[in-house]
Write a protein that holds these residues in place. Structure first.
Motif, PDB file in Angstrom:
ATOM      1  N   UNK A 167       0.824  -1.209   0.000  1.00 38.52           N
ATOM      2  CA  UNK A 167       0.000   0.000   0.000  1.00 38.52           C
ATOM      3  C   UNK A 167       0.856   1.255   0.000  1.00 38.52           C
ATOM      4  N   UNK A 168       1.880   1.295   0.868  1.00 38.17           N
ATOM      5  CA  UNK A 168       2.683   2.512   0.977  1.00 38.17           C
ATOM      6  C   UNK A 168       3.669   2.665  -0.179  1.00 38.17           C
ATOM      7  N   UNK A 169       3.999   1.589  -0.869  1.00 41.02           N
ATOM      8  CA  UNK A 169       4.801   1.728  -2.080  1.00 41.02           C
ATOM      9  C   UNK A 169       3.993   2.361  -3.209  1.00 41.02           C
ATOM     10  N   UNK A 170       2.706   2.148  -3.192  1.00 34.67           N
ATOM     11  CA  UNK A 170       1.857   2.602  -4.293  1.00 34.67           C
ATOM     12  C   UNK A 170       1.102   3.901  -4.006  1.00 34.67           C
ATOM     13  N   UNK A 171       1.044   4.316  -2.742  1.00 33.62           N
ATOM     14  CA  UNK A 171       0.181   5.428  -2.355  1.00 33.62           C
ATOM     15  C   UNK A 171       0.983   6.680  -2.052  1.00 33.62           C
ATOM     16  N   UNK A 172       0.525   7.805  -2.559  1.00 35.84           N
ATOM     17  CA  UNK A 172       1.163   9.094  -2.329  1.00 35.84           C
ATOM     18  C   UNK A 172       0.842   9.568  -0.914  1.00 35.84           C
ATOM     19  N   UNK A 173       1.867   9.852  -0.115  1.00 33.73           N
ATOM     20  CA  UNK A 173       1.646  10.311   1.255  1.00 33.73           C
ATOM     21  C   UNK A 173       0.883  11.629   1.283  1.00 33.73           C
ATOM     22  N   UNK A 174       1.061  12.480   0.283  1.00 38.79           N
ATOM     23  CA  UNK A 174       0.342  13.746   0.255  1.00 38.79           C
ATOM     24  C   UNK A 174      -1.167  13.516   0.149  1.00 38.79           C
ATOM     25  N   UNK A 175      -1.565  12.486  -0.582  1.00 38.84           N
ATOM     26  CA  UNK A 175      -2.981  12.132  -0.633  1.00 38.84           C
ATOM     27  C   UNK A 175      -3.467  11.710   0.746  1.00 38.84           C
ATOM     28  N   UNK A 176      -2.680  10.916   1.457  1.00 39.84           N
ATOM     29  CA  UNK A 176      -3.076  10.471   2.793  1.00 39.84           C
ATOM     30  C   UNK A 176      -3.197  11.641   3.754  1.00 39.84           C
ATOM     31  N   UNK A 177      -2.310  12.619   3.613  1.00 34.69           N
ATOM     32  CA  UNK A 177      -2.335  13.780   4.519  1.00 34.69           C
ATOM     33  C   UNK A 177      -3.476  14.738   4.205  1.00 34.69           C
TER      34      UNK A 177
END
Length: 314
Positions: A212-222
């Motif tokens: 999940x974290x390899x594929x997901x942009x942290x800025x989207x999560x924030x």
């Protein structure tokens, strides 16, 4: 042979938190927070810790030089090889996010003024910005490791993961280790993880978190839509409603909502109604008063039982 401190590349400067900001309360909280115990050096007005960036360790030392109402921090970054300007910005942004330097507590405190039970809590915790886990990937992994496992055992497993796949850097006082990035931990085979975690189900969950974290942009999560971010987190195998809420507040600083779990229920009853316990529905009604700042209310409630006047020793 690791480089000595005199051989390290350093970058220094200043950071200006949003006032009010009490760095000593941050340090006292970190001193009392079991999931990251022993992962940083704490001293009066000083924090030293390491983070991984692009597969290498960067140590950072933060010192308070201002006041609660006019806060100022000095920083020094230590690396074995010089950081690019872009990497420096990434590290400083990570530090700001980790320490919640940009959180504006004033709207939260204004709401607290309408809640008589919060007066003593705010007086004791005034200026405390929420220290997050250093990265959301770390807290997501921790939420897996701690499931149905005693805290001490979970900490030993986490430390073993750091020693095997994390990064480290030696300063004069100690060696500082950083939790691996998703790309680093992805290099571990399931068999290698099983040797440390000792639980096939948790290994499968960790694999899902890594992917999940390899594929997901942290800025989207924030900053993405709250409900969508929560939904995406709950789709990760091993992350249920409680873990998702934990990650959203303590790893991503998403204060828009909070769940009424046992720890919060106990804290609210201790402050509001020690003789006649409130129900989950009662606490949910209190949360609604805090609107998009429910997360900060929950954080302050949980911390309200800690003594944050005890500063770390040198």
């Amino acid at each position: 042979m690791p480089a000595t401190t005199t051989q390290l590349s350093t970058v220094s400067g200043e950071l200006f938190p949003q006032e009010p900001f009490d760095f000593n309360k941050t340090l006292a909280f970190l001193q009392a927070f079991p999931p990251t115990a022993g992962e940083q050096a704490l001293a009066p007005a000083t924090l030293t810790k390491a983070v991984s960036i692009h597969g290498r360790a960067v140590a950072f030392k933060i010192q308070a030089t201002g006041t609660i109402e006019e806060p100022r921090l000095t920083y020094t970054l230590y690396t074995e090889q010089p950081l690019s300007k872009h990497e420096q910005q990434l590290i400083l942004e990570r530090i700001r996010f980790f320490l919640s330097l940009d959180d504006d507590l004033r709207p939260f405190y204004a709401l607290c003024l309408t809640d008589l039970h919060m007066a003593a809590v705010i007086e004791r915790l005034y200026g405390l910005h929420q220290p997050k886990f250093l990265t959301p990937f770390e807290i997501a992994c921790w939420s897996i490791l701690v499931q149905r496992t005693p805290m001490a055992i979970s900490q030993r497993i986490k430390q073993a993961i750091v020693e095997r796949w994390g990064t480290s850097i030696r300063l004069l006082d100690a060696t500082y280790q950083a939790f691996p990035e998703a790309d680093q931990l992805a290099q571990a085979s399931s068999e290698e993880l099983l040797q440390i975690v000792r639980n096939e189900r948790k290994v499968a969950y960790l694999r899902s978190v890594i992917d999940f974290f390899q594929k997901t942009d942290e800025q989207f999560l924030r900053y993405g839509n709250y409900e969508e971010v929560a939904r995406q987190l709950r789709k990760v195998h091993g992350i249920g409603a409680w873990s998702a809420a934990f990650i959203l507040i303590r790893g991503l600083g998403r204060m828009e909502a909070s769940s009424v779990e046992d720890e919060l229920l106990k804290a609210v009853n201790r402050i509001y109604s020690p003789d006649k316990p409130l129900s989950q529905a009662d606490v949910q009604q209190i949360l609604q008063r805090y609107g998009s700042l429910q997360g900060y209310y929950s954080f302050y409630m949980r911390v309200s039982g800690l003594d944050l006047s005890r500063l770390p020793a040198r």
